[in-house]
Design a protein around this motif. Structure first.
Motif, PDB file in Angstrom:
ATOM      1  N   THR A   1      -7.721   0.495   1.485  1.00 38.29           N
ATOM      2  CA  THR A   1      -7.539  -0.929   1.776  1.00 38.29           C
ATOM      3  C   THR A   1      -6.149  -1.208   2.335  1.00 38.29           C
ATOM      4  O   THR A   1      -5.992  -2.006   3.260  1.00 38.29           O
ATOM      5  CB  THR A   1      -7.729  -1.774   0.497  1.00 38.29           C
ATOM      6  OG1 THR A   1      -8.845  -1.287  -0.217  1.00 38.29           O
ATOM      7  CG2 THR A   1      -7.922  -3.226   0.836  1.00 38.29           C
ATOM      8  N   SER A   2      -5.150  -0.562   1.752  1.00 39.72           N
ATOM      9  CA  SER A   2      -3.782  -0.802   2.180  1.00 39.72           C
ATOM     10  C   SER A   2      -3.551  -0.313   3.604  1.00 39.72           C
ATOM     11  O   SER A   2      -3.011  -1.042   4.450  1.00 39.72           O
ATOM     12  CB  SER A   2      -2.822  -0.099   1.217  1.00 39.72           C
ATOM     13  OG  SER A   2      -1.499  -0.287   1.622  1.00 39.72           O
ATOM     14  N   GLN A   3      -3.983   0.911   3.875  1.00 38.85           N
ATOM     15  CA  GLN A   3      -3.780   1.476   5.204  1.00 38.85           C
ATOM     16  C   GLN A   3      -4.516   0.650   6.256  1.00 38.85           C
ATOM     17  O   GLN A   3      -3.988   0.397   7.341  1.00 38.85           O
ATOM     18  CB  GLN A   3      -4.297   2.926   5.221  1.00 38.85           C
ATOM     19  CG  GLN A   3      -3.966   3.684   6.487  1.00 38.85           C
ATOM     20  CD  GLN A   3      -2.488   4.023   6.574  1.00 38.85           C
ATOM     21  OE1 GLN A   3      -1.880   4.428   5.586  1.00 38.85           O
ATOM     22  NE2 GLN A   3      -1.894   3.820   7.743  1.00 38.85           N
ATOM     23  N   SER A  52      -5.338  -2.563   6.068  1.00 39.88           N
ATOM     24  CA  SER A  52      -4.740  -3.903   6.198  1.00 39.88           C
ATOM     25  C   SER A  52      -3.438  -3.859   6.987  1.00 39.88           C
ATOM     26  O   SER A  52      -3.196  -4.699   7.852  1.00 39.88           O
ATOM     27  CB  SER A  52      -4.469  -4.497   4.809  1.00 39.88           C
ATOM     28  OG  SER A  52      -5.647  -4.512   4.053  1.00 39.88           O
ATOM     29  N   SER A  53      -2.583  -2.889   6.665  1.00 40.80           N
ATOM     30  CA  SER A  53      -1.307  -2.836   7.376  1.00 40.80           C
ATOM     31  C   SER A  53      -1.550  -2.444   8.846  1.00 40.80           C
ATOM     32  O   SER A  53      -0.859  -2.942   9.743  1.00 40.80           O
ATOM     33  CB  SER A  53      -0.335  -1.877   6.691  1.00 40.80           C
ATOM     34  OG  SER A  53      -0.827  -0.567   6.680  1.00 40.80           O
ATOM     35  N   SER A  54      -2.560  -1.596   9.074  1.00 38.61           N
ATOM     36  CA  SER A  54      -2.862  -1.221  10.459  1.00 38.61           C
ATOM     37  C   SER A  54      -3.407  -2.403  11.247  1.00 38.61           C
ATOM     38  O   SER A  54      -3.098  -2.574  12.428  1.00 38.61           O
ATOM     39  CB  SER A  54      -3.891  -0.083  10.488  1.00 38.61           C
ATOM     40  OG  SER A  54      -3.375   1.045   9.821  1.00 38.61           O
ATOM     41  N   VAL A  93      -2.661  -5.500  11.012  1.00 35.02           N
ATOM     42  CA  VAL A  93      -1.544  -6.339  11.463  1.00 35.02           C
ATOM     43  C   VAL A  93      -0.708  -5.594  12.500  1.00 35.02           C
ATOM     44  O   VAL A  93      -0.302  -6.153  13.525  1.00 35.02           O
ATOM     45  CB  VAL A  93      -0.668  -6.769  10.274  1.00 35.02           C
ATOM     46  CG1 VAL A  93       0.500  -7.628  10.747  1.00 35.02           C
ATOM     47  CG2 VAL A  93      -1.500  -7.519   9.240  1.00 35.02           C
ATOM     48  N   PHE A  94      -0.473  -4.286  12.211  1.00 29.63           N
ATOM     49  CA  PHE A  94       0.392  -3.490  13.082  1.00 29.63           C
ATOM     50  C   PHE A  94      -0.159  -3.407  14.508  1.00 29.63           C
ATOM     51  O   PHE A  94       0.582  -3.497  15.479  1.00 29.63           O
ATOM     52  CB  PHE A  94       0.535  -2.088  12.491  1.00 29.63           C
ATOM     53  CG  PHE A  94       1.539  -1.219  13.177  1.00 29.63           C
ATOM     54  CD1 PHE A  94       2.897  -1.339  12.886  1.00 29.63           C
ATOM     55  CD2 PHE A  94       1.149  -0.268  14.113  1.00 29.63           C
ATOM     56  CE1 PHE A  94       3.839  -0.532  13.507  1.00 29.63           C
ATOM     57  CE2 PHE A  94       2.080   0.542  14.752  1.00 29.63           C
ATOM     58  CZ  PHE A  94       3.431   0.413  14.445  1.00 29.63           C
ATOM     59  N   TYR A  95      -1.481  -3.212  14.624  1.00 32.39           N
ATOM     60  CA  TYR A  95      -2.077  -3.042  15.953  1.00 32.39           C
ATOM     61  C   TYR A  95      -2.629  -4.338  16.540  1.00 32.39           C
ATOM     62  O   TYR A  95      -3.204  -4.331  17.622  1.00 32.39           O
ATOM     63  CB  TYR A  95      -3.194  -1.984  15.896  1.00 32.39           C
ATOM     64  CG  TYR A  95      -2.679  -0.598  15.554  1.00 32.39           C
ATOM     65  CD1 TYR A  95      -1.853   0.091  16.441  1.00 32.39           C
ATOM     66  CD2 TYR A  95      -3.013   0.001  14.339  1.00 32.39           C
ATOM     67  CE1 TYR A  95      -1.368   1.355  16.126  1.00 32.39           C
ATOM     68  CE2 TYR A  95      -2.532   1.272  14.019  1.00 32.39           C
ATOM     69  CZ  TYR A  95      -1.708   1.937  14.928  1.00 32.39           C
ATOM     70  OH  TYR A  95      -1.228   3.181  14.619  1.00 32.39           O
TER      71      TYR A  95
END
Lengths: 275, 275, 275, 275
Positions: free
Chosen positions: B109-111, B113-115, B117-119
């Motif tokens: 979930t963390s990877q 979610s951060s991806s 936003v990041f991409y």
């Protein structure tokens, strides 16, 4: 077209797989703690040039992300963070997501992770984010106020111990000219008293004067803030006029104080429910 | 200084709280599926101007985030996504995070979610992200290949049913001039055949010619790709020279095909382990 | 002989199956309640000629079996039984069987079941046991003293409600000459006050004068009993002589009183640990 | 009387404690194994004069108790016992007690325990039972036929290893005149081949000629037995007459053979469901 019908029917044929899901409801009347930890943050902090022993930008971003979690989940009654970890305490009476552990921990982790990337540039104005970071989470239950406070005390004691070590370590490296392995060697076997002494006699640093944010971590709680807002009203048979209305709003307040002793909890007695 | 000692000792006094953590190891020899769902994505998609019925940018970003998860966790043998959900299947023999459910689901979930936003900006070039989105996750175990395939079939049948509905619904609204509630009314009680018919006779749309990505969702698997790289070597007593070395590298491949039938699994027989 | 070697080696080859066992440790600092219920005891009681509405022999045998459980597991701090059920409360600090739920519930169930058969003839002197009876068990955790006491109150309130119903029901059948279905009909929709009234006006029974054992169930706790034992000792340079030694021994005491109110818990304040 | 009303109302006030019960449903499509072990059976067997190394009465009583469990729970597809333990395998598709682990394990344990006492005197005709014995149980899930068969193989290999050891050990003590600690010393470090050799050369015992019941344990499965029963029927306009009706009835069959190899499973191919 028959094909599509087939799929619709197929769905109900496959739907039995839902019954493989298991229930992970958290025991009632216990505090539910979700703790997040950064994954491989040692490497992450090096790649992004974090200042040592403490990077004010990183701590600010962690706290900002934690606030984002609290804003989305009002049943978090207190959160505590230090270094690359943050703990969120749901009140023991919460019924959020029907107390399902997986929902609680993934939602916290997701909100925190997306916020960390979203707010990155506000804190790291000069340092671009190189790749999406990851946090892992877990759920722990605490049945009594004593247990919950001991949990928070455990994390704050951990903060202190690590920060004292890091403060001396980086003083030895940055000011004392030691290599990192020499600094490690120097500190092997020393107790807290030795480290305080080294800081004072060799670097003229009084540890207890270091910023509280570094020594105590960050505690977030809800504050009831009174807000005066101006409203236009028009009573019958009168002209419109402006009135001042006082509203109570919950706001997140950050503290960098001791939470091991009684004082904090006496001053904020509404944070915990009684046993 | 005595105080610091006190805290060090306090830590061990508080450390008993670790024993409140419980074990959530997943049963061995079962597929471990982590499924993510966007939270409040109906509202999120409106606020960010997603195109209806399908937004290619959004689907691309979802797939990109899923790839980021797979790149970080090689034991994901297949992932399947549609709409605002994505499922990650860990091979039944995985020992990642000692098969601890909470670690697996929060890390995914963390990877993701951060991806996301990041991409974001790579896919939504004109539309800024307004706030950090959130996903929730869960873990489900499947003991047999049949069960696992039925799970994936269930999700793909769901994709089909929703996409067919949405395709007609938005045709009625966007091309037919109906309000959303009129379109809803029109579709009440219709079966798949009716919807196909409406699309064809009223809007000249052959549903089966719609893009496969929309109708079938996105399936990600690992491909073994051969790569020829050039290396400089210097054998003893010889001059340095260039040699061509063939390396096998795992790469993620995206498919938009049917995964309910046998063909996909026969063509990619290495994806699942035998029972 | 080679064969035997093969088996020895085979064992280690098969031993991986141990890793399929899962951990079911009970959350610390919670009361652990194991509740047993007789399976198909309606039929069992008819086949063995239980007296209605209460059979003193059966209640005595249930209590005897419960004592057998407590004698084998001293960490049971209180047990409560009524009808064909019995609850065993393990103190919140117990570490018996490392707090493993399956061990706790199966050991309690097993000891209770074997005792029920073993002591049967002591209570049912004229009625042979026709077949081995069965009980099922479950584990429930309670985080606070309030929750635990509410659990026990729930069971005692249940005892009262059922016993009042059964007392009137069987009076109507045994003394009033109604069939069981007529009696059922008569009682449909009546509240407690109605039932008390029926007992008093039609059968001259004052419900509150019925035996407490029937109305309140059986509560078992540990008592510290002082025991004077005679020992022979032989001091150096003296003749052997007899001395009286006072020893404290734990003994199980049965109560048939109210445990919903405060009085019982104030008089036996050592039974529960503080929150 | 108001008091009684109060209790009725109180009950609903207390009923919230039911929500502290947790769900322990077993994962679908897995074999559910309940294994029982005698508690302190070393001491129990000494106190009740069990013959060494094997007591035929005890093994018979164990098997009889296991049959009692199977008779009450027809979804047990196979059971295997040796020494003081017995494993019950529920078929992977069972829905008994909605697959709740606590119900399954306590019911098995209870039925086994009460049967063990109930049938004691049939097997131990001269030796009274001195006190009620206890068994503990656990639940383990196996997702595939291979895993399940490996589980059973593990138990049978364990049976072999222990029985070979015990056979030599008691030969040394009973026939060789060694003390138990001398016998232990003699056996330290020996492998299976050594033990077979000792049995043969010192005591003229061919281990492979020992009773299969001791070397292989007891495997219980269901047999379809055809039974011819005589019924009296009276057709219209005819005299009453006797007819023979063939009925198929499930009966438990005990085997003392190898269950590690393929043969047993090929001969009884209906015992396990396919993956």
């Amino acid at each position: 077209r028959a094909f599509s019908c087939g799929v619709a029917m197929a769905k109900s044929k496959f739907e039995y797989v839902r019954n493989f899901e298991t229930d992970d409801t958290c025991l009632k009347n216990c505090y539910i703690v979700v703790r997040l930890d950064g994954r491989n943050f040692h490497k992450f902090s090096e790649q992004h040039g974090f200042l040592k022993p403490n990077d004010k930008r990183a701590l600010g971003l962690m706290a900002r992300s934690a606030e984002s979690v609290m804003d989305n989940m009002e049943d978090v009654c207190v959160a505590y963070g230090q270094s690359d970890e943050f703990s969120f305490v749901f009140k023991r009476s919460t019924n959020l997501f029907k107390r399902r552990a997986s929902k609680l921990m993934t939602h916290v982790t997701s909100q925190f992770s997306s916020s960390f990337v979203f707010y990155w540039a506000e804190y790291f104005t000069e340092q671009p984010l190189l790749y999406p970071p990851s946090f892992d989470g877990r759920v722990v239950l605490y049945p009594s106020n004593r247990n919950l406070r001991d949990y928070l005390s455990w994390r704050q004691a951990d903060c202190h111990i690590n920060n004292l070590y890091n403060t001396v370590f980086w003083a030895l490296v940055q000011k004392g000219g030691l290599s990192t392995s020499q600094a490690e060697e120097r500190l092997r076997g020393t107790v807290a008293g030795d480290k305080n002494e080294m800081l004072f006699s060799e670097f003229n640093i009084n540890y207890n004067s270091e910023p509280q944010q570094y020594r105590k971590g960050t505690t977030l709680i809800w504050n009831m803030a009174e807000e005066v807002v101006t409203k236009k009203v028009k009573p019958a048979n009168e002209n419109e006029k402006e009135v001042h209305v006082t509203r109570t709003r919950r706001k997140i307040a950050a503290h960098h104080c001791d939470i091991i002793g009684e004082q904090f909890w006496e001053e904020h007695s509404g944070v915990l429910e009684s046993d």
